[in-house]
Design a protein around this motif. Structure first.
Motif, short mmCIF file in Angstrom:
data_model
loop_
_atom_site.label_atom_id
_atom_site.label_comp_id
_atom_site.label_asym_id
_atom_site.label_seq_id
_atom_site.Cartn_x
_atom_site.Cartn_y
_atom_site.Cartn_z
N LEU A 75 47.88 55.73 99.42
CA LEU A 75 48.84 54.65 99.22
C LEU A 75 48.92 53.82 100.50
O LEU A 75 48.49 54.26 101.57
N LEU B 181 55.86 57.23 100.02
CA LEU B 181 56.27 57.44 98.64
C LEU B 181 57.63 58.15 98.63
O LEU B 181 57.85 59.11 99.38
N ASN C 15 56.72 52.06 96.23
CA ASN C 15 56.16 53.36 95.90
C ASN C 15 57.29 54.35 95.64
O ASN C 15 57.82 54.99 96.55
N MET D 132 55.16 49.29 88.08
CA MET D 132 54.11 49.80 88.95
C MET D 132 52.74 49.55 88.32
O MET D 132 52.52 49.83 87.15
N LYS E 104 47.74 52.41 90.31
CA LYS E 104 48.55 53.23 91.22
C LYS E 104 49.17 54.41 90.47
O LYS E 104 49.25 55.52 90.99
#
Length: 329
Positions: free
Chosen positions: A35, A39, A95, A267, A271
């Motif tokens: 990422l 997160l 995220n 999102m 991802k």
């Protein structure tokens, strides 16, 4: 007339086009393994519960695989619904995942008129990470050690079919109704203010019968303060091999609860898939599985597609029970 472009100019155009796609969230390189920012795993309950503990087990193992910090954030309130209402508004670039359960994603949409979120429109299932059984337990005052002995007693004295549950409107409440249907008795559901007071009354003798999650009752069962007569899983729990299932006890019933990661529908799909893949890898870790067993939680290894199928089947099983109960908050 042929129009010629330099290789440098074509390359520049391609780079600009890809950058534009990435900026609007429509493009994530297929080979991406990390990422671009930390997160956050959101739990809609206070620290210390089984959902919170599962999230923390996963977070510490997920961070190295994603190459970014992974933290757990508790946002308690409204039985987990507050977190869901907040997460649904997350921007596409954030995220964040929510570790949800059936109470928030299946039961609440059936009983609340103005819920504030739609599980199907506002969320995307990422990966189921655990399941848990419900347990039928009795206090020592009844002096019963088999489920069928309790069944015989309730058939003879249906007025004694009073099932204590941690809260009205909880999954144990609706599972208690399933048990009543399987036994052809009409149970009276007695709601408590949580698992702790329920277990206290059960072990103290003022409540003869209780239904709660296995992890909430098992420690007292091991200590000999209560007896778990049956569990709701399709097979015996790995940490409780001596406790039979309802089917083994002669009742055609099985059900469970779960914890599943959900992403906001904003999102980007690549991802979501990346997170699903990495979480699945984490759930295959023997160390995590052993740690989950120690918490009386059954770890689950699942893909995003398998999780979506599980949710579909789960709703088909539980929605008729919830609607038939007529329960309203």
């Amino acid at each position: 007339m042929a129009i010629l472009f330099s290789r440098r100019k074509i390359t520049a155009w391609c780079v600009a086009a890809l950058a534009s796609l990435a900026a609007c969230g429509a493009f994530v390189p297929a080979h991406a393994e990390n990422l671009d920012a930390p997160l956050v795993l959101v739990v809609g309950y206070a620290p210390g519960g089984s959902t919170d503990r599962m999230a923390r087990l996963i977070a510490e193992r997920l961070s190295p695989k994603l190459g970014v910090p992974v933290t757990v954030e508790n946002r308690p309130g409204e039985g987990g619904r507050l977190a869901a209402k907040q997460i649904k508004r997350a921007p596409a670039g954030e995220n964040v995942l929510m570790l949800g359960n059936p109470a928030v994603m299946v039961v609440a949409p059936l009983v609340f008129k103005d819920l504030g979120y739609d599980p199907d429109k506002d969320f995307v299932p990422v990966s189921q990470v655990s399941s848990y059984d419900f347990a039928l337990a009795v206090g020592n005052k009844l002096q019963l050690d088999r489920a069928m002995f309790l069944v015989g007693r309730l058939w003879a004295h249906p007025e004694e079919a009073v099932f204590g549950v941690p809260a009205t409107g909880s999954l144990p409440h609706f599972f208690g109704l399933m048990v009543g249907d399987a036994l052809s008795v009409q149970p009276q559901i007695k709601g408590y203010g949580g698992s702790a007071p329920l277990a206290a009354d059960l072990s103290g003798g003022s409540l003869p019968i209780a239904i709660d999650t296995m992890d909430s009752l098992y420690a007292q069962h091991v200590a000999g303060k209560i007896r778990i007569l049956a569990v709701s899983g399709k097979k015996r729990a790995s940490f409780a091999p001596n406790v039979p299932t309802f089917r083994e006890a002669g009742m055609k019933i099985d059900a469970d609860g779960w914890n599943t990661f959900f992403a906001p529908s904003t999102m980007p799909q690549p991802k979501v898939q990346l997170l699903a893949t990495k979480i699945r890898e984490v759930m295959q870790d023997p160390g995590l599985q052993k740690a989950a067993d120690a918490l009386y939680i059954t770890p689950v290894v699942s893909t995003a597609a398998e999780t979506a199928q599980m949710l579909k089947a789960y709703r088909q099983q539980w929605e008729p029970v919830v609607r038939r109960s007529g329960f309203a908050p």
